[in-house]
Scaffold this active site. Structure first.
Site, PDB file in Angstrom:
ATOM      1  N   HIS A 122       0.853  -1.189   0.000  1.00  0.00           N
ATOM      2  CA  HIS A 122       0.000   0.000   0.000  1.00  0.00           C
ATOM      3  C   HIS A 122       0.886   1.234   0.000  1.00  0.00           C
ATOM      4  O   HIS A 122       1.950   1.230   0.619  1.00  0.00           O
ATOM      5  CB  HIS A 122      -0.887   0.002   1.253  1.00  0.00           C
ATOM      6  N   ASP A 164     -13.849   2.999   7.244  1.00  0.00           N
ATOM      7  CA  ASP A 164     -12.780   3.807   6.647  1.00  0.00           C
ATOM      8  C   ASP A 164     -13.317   4.594   5.465  1.00  0.00           C
ATOM      9  O   ASP A 164     -12.973   5.760   5.280  1.00  0.00           O
ATOM     10  CB  ASP A 164     -11.596   2.937   6.206  1.00  0.00           C
ATOM     11  N   ARG A 214     -13.066  13.072   6.049  1.00  0.00           N
ATOM     12  CA  ARG A 214     -11.795  13.787   6.310  1.00  0.00           C
ATOM     13  C   ARG A 214     -11.402  14.660   5.142  1.00  0.00           C
ATOM     14  O   ARG A 214     -10.911  15.769   5.307  1.00  0.00           O
ATOM     15  CB  ARG A 214     -10.663  12.776   6.560  1.00  0.00           C
ATOM     16  N   SER A 256      -6.604   4.431   8.957  1.00  0.00           N
ATOM     17  CA  SER A 256      -7.243   4.245   7.658  1.00  0.00           C
ATOM     18  C   SER A 256      -6.539   3.126   6.878  1.00  0.00           C
ATOM     19  O   SER A 256      -7.172   2.175   6.381  1.00  0.00           O
ATOM     20  CB  SER A 256      -7.177   5.572   6.887  1.00  0.00           C
ATOM     21  N   LYS A 288      -7.770  -1.165   6.531  1.00  0.00           N
ATOM     22  CA  LYS A 288      -8.012  -1.797   5.221  1.00  0.00           C
ATOM     23  C   LYS A 288      -7.097  -2.998   5.029  1.00  0.00           C
ATOM     24  O   LYS A 288      -7.502  -4.023   4.491  1.00  0.00           O
ATOM     25  CB  LYS A 288      -7.729  -0.798   4.092  1.00  0.00           C
TER      26      LYS A 288
END
Ligand code: URA
Length: 433
Positions: free
Chosen positions: A81, A160, A167, A182, A186
């Site tokens: 990620h 999320d 946000r 966040s 995930k």
């Protein structure tokens, strides 16, 4: 327990309990807590921060707000990620390489928002490519061909999805506990056993300096370890775009060129760093330098390119575009950005470059905005390059001439020059385990 007490507690800089965080996540996800109440709490967290225990509890509550996958039937899945950036096409290149090395590549990616791009938008610029498959197809794809790249399903960490979108509308993205929760919620829900994180640092990243990036990395590694998912962070430089293209089909084209062996030096460094640690976590080699050689081998012998083509075909995409990248539709206007100054490039306002690309239609300034796959920017000169006036710094790809001309002027203002020699940027800024 009620939300007003929870908001007041965080407003007054007190520590929230696990029960209070669970209450917030559960009731915001199911709609019992309103957006304005959640916005107040998120802003209080942004301003007052959270300790490590609160961040962990928030992450676990968010991970458990929907389905939690178990991918262990696929073998040792290593997820990847990025904390986001400009021109970041690393996933498109890296995951086929990983799959070509016999490591299951099962990844859910996101869409671009604000100044950063998203892998799912990039994949969708390949005609026919379906990012919206269900979990059983996703798992079957990995079993059959070793790779699948899809969008995040609605039921994966739904908390999320709501909190992230909120946000973004209240200027609360750049917060270490909120980014850590966040991303890690995930990753925990997505079911991989190990995780490699590309933590971007610089003017085009949410973390603007190394100290904050290190703190974010340590927080995410701690949460990963607690969830029994070994996590490694690779800190990468986001003071200039990655590679030379920004925009969806432009980045796919660059990714295909890279898999054909024509890879920019910065892209190569990042691919080799992330890939070699992914191999190590997958049990495919403890020696990082040897791992890098194996990665280069699968680029040079085109096995990684072959895997990318299999991926595209298997998810309904038209492989003829990968065989012949000139088939990708072009923007109507390609406008050169000509330097008016001489000297070495000292800095680039990378966040602004991301916004310019979004304003051309390559990204979303609002969630509902439609993406234009063809538009974006190709970069000719980066930090440390010597430029003479009249040389081309970049090209704007736009479907609208006036918007393109304005973007070209704004892009010129993103470059800062020096008469003194400026060194080229380093791209790997650290590895944190
Ligand atoms: N990427 C995410 O998934 N979440 C964030 O908060 C920031 C970057």
């Amino acid at each position: 327990m009620n939300i007003l007490e929870i908001i007041a507690k965080k407003r007054d800089n007190k520590i929230l309990t696990k029960e209070e965080l669970n209450f917030f996540v559960e009731n915001y996800t199911n709609g019992n807590i309103t957006d304005y109440q959640a916005a107040a709490l998120i802003m209080a967290i942004y301003i007052n921060g959270m300790n490590y225990e609160e961040t962990t509890n928030l992450t676990l509550a968010m991970a458990n707000s929907g389905e939690v996958l178990d991918l262990s039937e696929l073998g040792k899945v290593v997820d990847k990620h990025s904390t986001g950036g400009i021109g970041d096409k690393i996933t498109l290149i890296l995951m086929p390489i990983i799959a070509s090395l016999g490591i299951p590549a099962a990844k859910m990616s996101g869409r671009g928002l604000g100044f950063t791009g998203g892998t799912i938008d990039k994949l969708e610029s390949i005609p026919g490519y379906n990012t919206n498959i269900n979990i059983s197809e996703f798992i079957d794809n990995v079993k059959n061909i070793g790779i699948s790249l899809m969008g995040q399903t609605l039921n994966l960490a739904p908390a999320d999805k709501k909190i992230y979108a909120l946000r973004d509308t209240i200027s609360c993205v750049e917060s270490i506990p909120l980014i850590a929760s966040s991303i890690m919620s995930k990753k925990i829900a997505a079911g991989a056993e190990k995780i490699v994180l590309e933590v971007t640092v610089g003017s085009g990243a949410f973390m603007k300096n190394i100290k904050d990036a290190e703190e974010l990395s340590k927080t995410m590694i701690g949460i990963g370890n607690l969830a029994k998912k070994e996590t490694i962070c690779v800190l990468t430089n986001m003071n200039e775009p990655i590679g030379y293209s920004i925009g969806n089909s432009l980045e796919v084209i660059e990714a295909v060129e890279a898999l054909n062996g024509n890879m920019k030096e910065d892209v190569k460094e990042i691919i080799l760093a992330l890939g070699s640690y992914m191999m190590m976590l997958a049990g495919k080699g403890e020696n990082i330098e040897e791992n890098k050689n194996k990665i280069m081998e699968n680029i040079n012998n085109k096995k990684a390119l072959q895997k990318f083509k299999e991926l595209v075909k298997n998810q309904g995409g038209d492989v003829s575009y990968i065989d012949d990248i000139s088939k990708f539709e072009k923007a109507r206007y390609v406008i050169p950005v000509v330097s008016e100054k001489d000297g070495y490039i000292k800095s680039m306002d990378n966040e602004k470059i991301g916004y310019i690309s979004s304003s051309l239609g390559a990204g979303r300034l609002k969630k509902e905005d439609k993406i234009n796959n063809k538009v974006g920017i190709t970069i000719n000169k980066k930090i440390g390059d010597k430029v003479n006036s009249e040389e081309i710094l970049a090209y704007i790809h736009s479907d609208d001439y006036d918007i393109g001309i304005k973007a070209a002027q704004k892009l010129k203002e993103c470059y800062e020059f020096s008469k003194e020699y400026i060194e080229k940027q380093k791209h790997i800024l650290g590895i944190i385990k």
